[in-house]
Design a protein around this motif. Sequence first.
Motif, PDB file in Angstrom:
ATOM      1  N   ALA A   1       0.833  -1.209   0.000  1.00  0.00           N
ATOM      2  CA  ALA A   1       0.000   0.000   0.000  1.00  0.00           C
ATOM      3  C   ALA A   1       0.868   1.259   0.000  1.00  0.00           C
ATOM      4  O   ALA A   1       0.624   2.199  -0.765  1.00  0.00           O
ATOM      5  CB  ALA A   1      -0.925  -0.009   1.216  1.00  0.00           C
TER       6      ALA A   1
ATOM      7  N   ALA B   1      -3.860   1.939   0.679  1.00  0.00           N
ATOM      8  CA  ALA B   1      -3.147   2.707  -0.343  1.00  0.00           C
ATOM      9  C   ALA B   1      -3.914   3.975  -0.712  1.00  0.00           C
ATOM     10  O   ALA B   1      -3.303   5.033  -0.937  1.00  0.00           O
ATOM     11  CB  ALA B   1      -2.921   1.845  -1.580  1.00  0.00           C
TER      12      ALA B   1
ATOM     13  N   TYR C   1      -4.904  -0.562  -8.825  1.00  0.00           N
ATOM     14  CA  TYR C   1      -4.891   0.632  -7.982  1.00  0.00           C
ATOM     15  C   TYR C   1      -5.178   1.878  -8.816  1.00  0.00           C
ATOM     16  O   TYR C   1      -5.918   2.774  -8.394  1.00  0.00           O
ATOM     17  CB  TYR C   1      -3.535   0.728  -7.293  1.00  0.00           C
ATOM     18  CG  TYR C   1      -3.373   1.919  -6.384  1.00  0.00           C
ATOM     19  CD1 TYR C   1      -4.242   2.135  -5.318  1.00  0.00           C
ATOM     20  CD2 TYR C   1      -2.330   2.823  -6.581  1.00  0.00           C
ATOM     21  CE1 TYR C   1      -4.088   3.226  -4.468  1.00  0.00           C
ATOM     22  CE2 TYR C   1      -2.162   3.911  -5.733  1.00  0.00           C
ATOM     23  CZ  TYR C   1      -3.042   4.108  -4.689  1.00  0.00           C
ATOM     24  OH  TYR C   1      -2.891   5.177  -3.849  1.00  0.00           O
TER      25      TYR C   1
END
Length: 341
Positions: free
Chosen positions: A112, A241, A327
Amino acid sequence: MKKRIRILNVLLVVGITLILLYFIPLHYYVTKPGLAEPLRPYVKVDGAKKDKGEFMLTTVAMGKANIYSYIATKVNDNYHLYKIDEIKVKGESDEDYQFRQLRYMEESKQAAILNAYKQAHKTYKVTENGIVVVSVIHDMPAFHVLKLGDVITKINGKEIRTLTDFTNTVQASKPGTNFNLEVNREGKIENFNIKTKTFKDEPNRAGIGVSIAGNLELTTNPKVKINSEEIGGPSAGLMFALEIYDQLKDEHLAKGHEIAGTGTLDIDGVVGPIGGISQKIIAASNAGAEIFFAPNENGKKNSNYNEAVKSAKKHKLKMKIVPINTYSDAITYLEKLKTKK
């Protein structure tokens, strides 16, 4: 009078029996919706300003089954029943299981931080220090040789820095292949010889019988601290994250919304599936989340995302379920999100 005493005795016996049944464990685990909590109290980036809106960590509550929780799984579909070998590695104690989960959480936090600092173009340095043994499979060669927490640094004299280094070396081997492992055990370097063996359930694959995790050391500027306390497992990687990135940036990433989600995260930014997502979306909805990020698994038919959508419809939840593969997908979605009025 005697009749009354007999009734009281019967009630006493029944009461004691009901209490004893509560404390008698069964060979199952039961899970149910846990909590959805704001991540900001867990994550501290030096110099971060307070944001509008929240990113939320979701959990599943799990415990050993007794007769009452077992019955609950039959009448309430929010309770799920699992055999012990579906949760724990064969021969794994409760303490060993906890160690494995906390180590996976540590690996998740490292990924993260790495993804968030990379995305925010902030300074970071990564040092790879071998791999950590997080569980050892019963009846496999490593069982009586390696211990939880051992850090494997070399195999046959070759440095092992990453998970890929280990798997590429060991998984390509034939049964009976001898490996010399250099291990850092509590600060002391030791060497062990271990021969590979075929896995009972996978006769075409050989190994030494360990589960492993990365062992990264990160230094960052600004500094960041994640206090995950006793939370275990890798499923908070994506949301950690996002919270870190939000604190690194001046603009408000959540834009006033309550955003929950789940998903593992590797160092390359790939979001992976987790267990218990149908229970996690209920926890998120109960906590007031408006948006939920769910691992999409590149559109797989039985993906976490599809399971979450199905469960949300069944329970008539008003949350928006968003499919996430990487992500970057989550960041892109948030950058386009309109600010809540």
